[in-house]
Write an enzyme that holds these catalytic residues in place. Sequence first.
Site, PDB file in Angstrom:
ATOM      1  N   ASP A  32       0.821  -1.217   0.000  1.00  0.00           N
ATOM      2  CA  ASP A  32       0.000   0.000   0.000  1.00  0.00           C
ATOM      3  C   ASP A  32       0.853   1.264   0.000  1.00  0.00           C
ATOM      4  OD1 ASP A  32      -2.107  -1.735   0.083  1.00  0.00           O
ATOM      5  OD2 ASP A  32      -2.491  -1.494   2.221  1.00  0.00           O
ATOM      6  N   GLY A  33       2.056   1.187   0.546  1.00  0.00           N
ATOM      7  CA  GLY A  33       2.923   2.363   0.590  1.00  0.00           C
ATOM      8  C   GLY A  33       3.314   2.872  -0.780  1.00  0.00           C
ATOM      9  N   ASN A  46      -4.599   9.066   2.557  1.00  0.00           N
ATOM     10  CA  ASN A  46      -5.087   8.297   3.707  1.00  0.00           C
ATOM     11  C   ASN A  46      -5.624   9.184   4.826  1.00  0.00           C
ATOM     12  OD1 ASN A  46      -5.033   5.626   3.029  1.00  0.00           O
ATOM     13  ND2 ASN A  46      -3.236   5.104   4.221  1.00  0.00           N
ATOM     14  N   ASP A  64      -4.752  11.564  23.024  1.00  0.00           N
ATOM     15  CA  ASP A  64      -3.471  11.403  22.333  1.00  0.00           C
ATOM     16  C   ASP A  64      -3.452  12.114  20.986  1.00  0.00           C
ATOM     17  OD1 ASP A  64      -2.402   9.999  24.376  1.00  0.00           O
ATOM     18  OD2 ASP A  64      -2.513   8.025  23.435  1.00  0.00           O
TER      19      ASP A  64
END
Length: 463
Positions: A200-201, A300, A330
Amino acid sequence: MEGVEERGGANRPPRRGKSPRRRRDGKKSHRRSNGPSTQERAGSDQRAEELEASESPAALEETSESSPKRLDRCRRAHFLHGPYPTTHFGPKACVLPNPTSVMHIQDPASQRLTWSKPPLNVLVIRKVRDEGLLEPFKELCRFLVEEKRLMVFVEKKVVDDVALTADGTFSSIRKQLCTFREGFDDISDCIDLIICLGGDGTLLYASSLFQGSVPPVMAFHLGSLGFLTPFKFESYKTEVDKVFEGNAAIVLRSRLKVKVVKGLFQRREQLFKPEENGTGPPNHISTEAGKITLQLQVLNEVVVDRGPSSYLSNVDLYLDGRLITSVQGDGVIVSTPTGSTAYAAAAGASMIHPNVPAIMVTPICPHSLSFRPIVVPAGVELMITLSPDARNTAWVSFDGRKRQEIQHGDSIKITTSCYPVPSLCCHDLVYDWFDSLAQCLHWNVRKKQTRLTDGSDSSDTEN
């Protein structure tokens, strides 16, 4: 969209009322009225009754006996978006006409790729630091150069790989490859097709290279996860030929248009670091005040987190200029439907099909039991800033890259981009997505429940 043709019933224009010109030619009393006239309502009701009658079982049965072709026309086509909503509500209410908002949204099921001219330039992106991809890469380049007679573009660091330079059998092909360097060479106007080899990268990296219009992307699964890479490399010649012939299914993966704007006031040193006289550092006007320091297209997600600080992240979330809530935890994730199966899924968000026009807001470990992930319309603009009483700065990253610090006064503006990533489908945009859910994420995998063999009702209880 250019390069996409409509098929079936998708090219049928949506139903709507009279055009603005016809309204202006009408009577003045009709122009003053927001609702339809009596004749229009009667005609609309009559059409609705005829449509209802034609779709009734008796009418369909009668039609099927007299004319089979008529029955086929009555059946609803395979659409993925909902029906065009009626704009008349009851006898007197209707939506205020707005000619500027009239648009035709193509049905996703009819999205097919076509070429106005034969493709000539192909960009091949290979996953780096993976020796297992050398042979597939050389095989694909040899096929594209020698058999298809195409101009192949490859990143310079890939061509300069020691394993490729040492291979004498590949030297003739290697000399014919066109090289580029990210950040130095602009190839956005000369690429017709992108082929990704990896996970996917590689698709995320291909998206980052094109900050405007993106060529069609064909992704082969040669990585670890492969949620966005539906093609198998074993049949790459057949698949590439199908794409070059056209009429291939594509899914338009929406992207986020992100701007980072520096605020008016910046601190000279780290927040709350005392100076020599014991006082806090004074504010000063930054030379980059109000400037857009970064503008990106993100496939994304945009992640805002607390960074190395041990304090809770405290950021304010605005929607179209209005403060919606403050995120204490966070951090927060703003993602596309494509990114809903990435970091957002790990943070508890729902997984959304990439053709759904939406933006997701997902908190990361919020210090609140009621903070649930939300989905907002794709057309809104979100803005994230540090809360005035935040104890520390925040950090932001875009698809895991270009990580930077966000200080007091800075803002991150996010909205849906008009430049999606046209990702080619192996089968179709519905099957590919559910197949990826099952194969990559093991969605809803459970051992099957065995049925009862004695024939007794499990709800019965024995005395």
